[in-house]
Scaffold this active site. Sequence first.
Site, PDB file in Angstrom:
ATOM      1  N   GLU A  37      -2.447  -0.365   5.332  1.00 39.76           N
ATOM      2  CA  GLU A  37      -1.334   0.225   6.062  1.00 39.76           C
ATOM      3  C   GLU A  37      -1.916   1.031   7.219  1.00 39.76           C
ATOM      4  OE1 GLU A  37       2.312   3.361   5.279  1.00 39.76           O
ATOM      5  OE2 GLU A  37       1.626   2.099   3.629  1.00 39.76           O
ATOM      6  N   LYS A  88       6.002  -0.385   7.152  1.00 38.61           N
ATOM      7  CA  LYS A  88       4.560  -0.556   6.908  1.00 38.61           C
ATOM      8  C   LYS A  88       4.233  -0.652   5.416  1.00 38.61           C
ATOM      9  CE  LYS A  88       3.382   3.135   9.330  1.00 38.61           C
ATOM     10  NZ  LYS A  88       4.545   3.433  10.182  1.00 38.61           N
ATOM     11  N   THR A  89       4.760   0.301   4.639  1.00 35.33           N
ATOM     12  CA  THR A  89       4.400   0.338   3.218  1.00 35.33           C
ATOM     13  C   THR A  89       4.910  -0.904   2.498  1.00 35.33           C
ATOM     14  OG1 THR A  89       4.400   2.756   3.229  1.00 35.33           O
ATOM     15  CG2 THR A  89       4.568   1.692   1.094  1.00 35.33           C
TER      16      THR A  89
END
Length: 309
Positions: free
Chosen positions: A168, A124-125
């Site tokens: 995110e 995600k990041t």
Amino acid sequence: MALSIKPYIENKERIHLIGIGGVSMNSLGELLLSRGVPVSGSDRLRTDVTARLEALGAKITYEHKPENVEGASLIVRTAAVHDDNPEIVRAHELGIPVMERAEAWGHLMRDYDNVVCLAGTHGKTTSTSMMTLMTMEAQMDPTVMVGSNLPAIGGTLRIGGKGCFVAESCEYCNSFLRFAPTVAVILNVEEDHLDFFKDINDIIHSFHEFAELTPMNGLVVVNGDDPHAMRSVAGINRKVRTFGTSATLDVYPTDVRDENGYYRFTVMVEGKKYAKVALSVPGRHNMLNALACCAAAEFLGVPGDAAER
């Protein structure tokens, strides 16, 4: 009537954040301060993050005490703060409304034309960072909320225009179901957070609900190489764009070269060449993350050369 953070922002009423030092809580605090909202908060420890918020004008107490909430008009808490927290108890006694962090972000997202929410068990990041760089390169002036420090934006938050929000989006405690994506990106779906989810089917169901948050004219981007991710979009009545390594998918790579773990490739989007990409982060998984971001970026009108840089 459903509780919303927006009237409190418009009226510049004091908002108190419990757990203000947490990753997306401190970003929320900074965004509120940028809009001229009085912010107070509490946390256990003073950190560089809380010191920065104090410098911006937040009043922070490093202990959870009932009196911290007195005079606040709204309380926002993280999912880790429970009903027995002394500040929550006192807020209920005083009749001060309480909302969760993800809910607050969801209300704020509705102010933006395009909201790209990047979700998945992992990646995600990194993907949020890639999407941020693409939209900045395309001069879209994105507002960004990311889970860890991103040097390109000097922290975890970038305050941009109202055209584009890149976020995110975490599935833990179903937080992302409070968000408001116009583009929902599902990077992968695996067994994780089993302290909250019952099993993989429960996780798949959560991602299915996340995909259904997109409007009818929005987009769901999903990993076509991941059977659990594909199950999460089964039967949804939305435009779905698949990405992965197979040429049968909507977005896939050609001319793939692995140069000591760093991938170079051409991105194909629905049969057309979109961008030539040379990754600065290693690993095949990051090729997939980049394909996901290209799938979303092309839909938003980001030119291929902005994705290349």
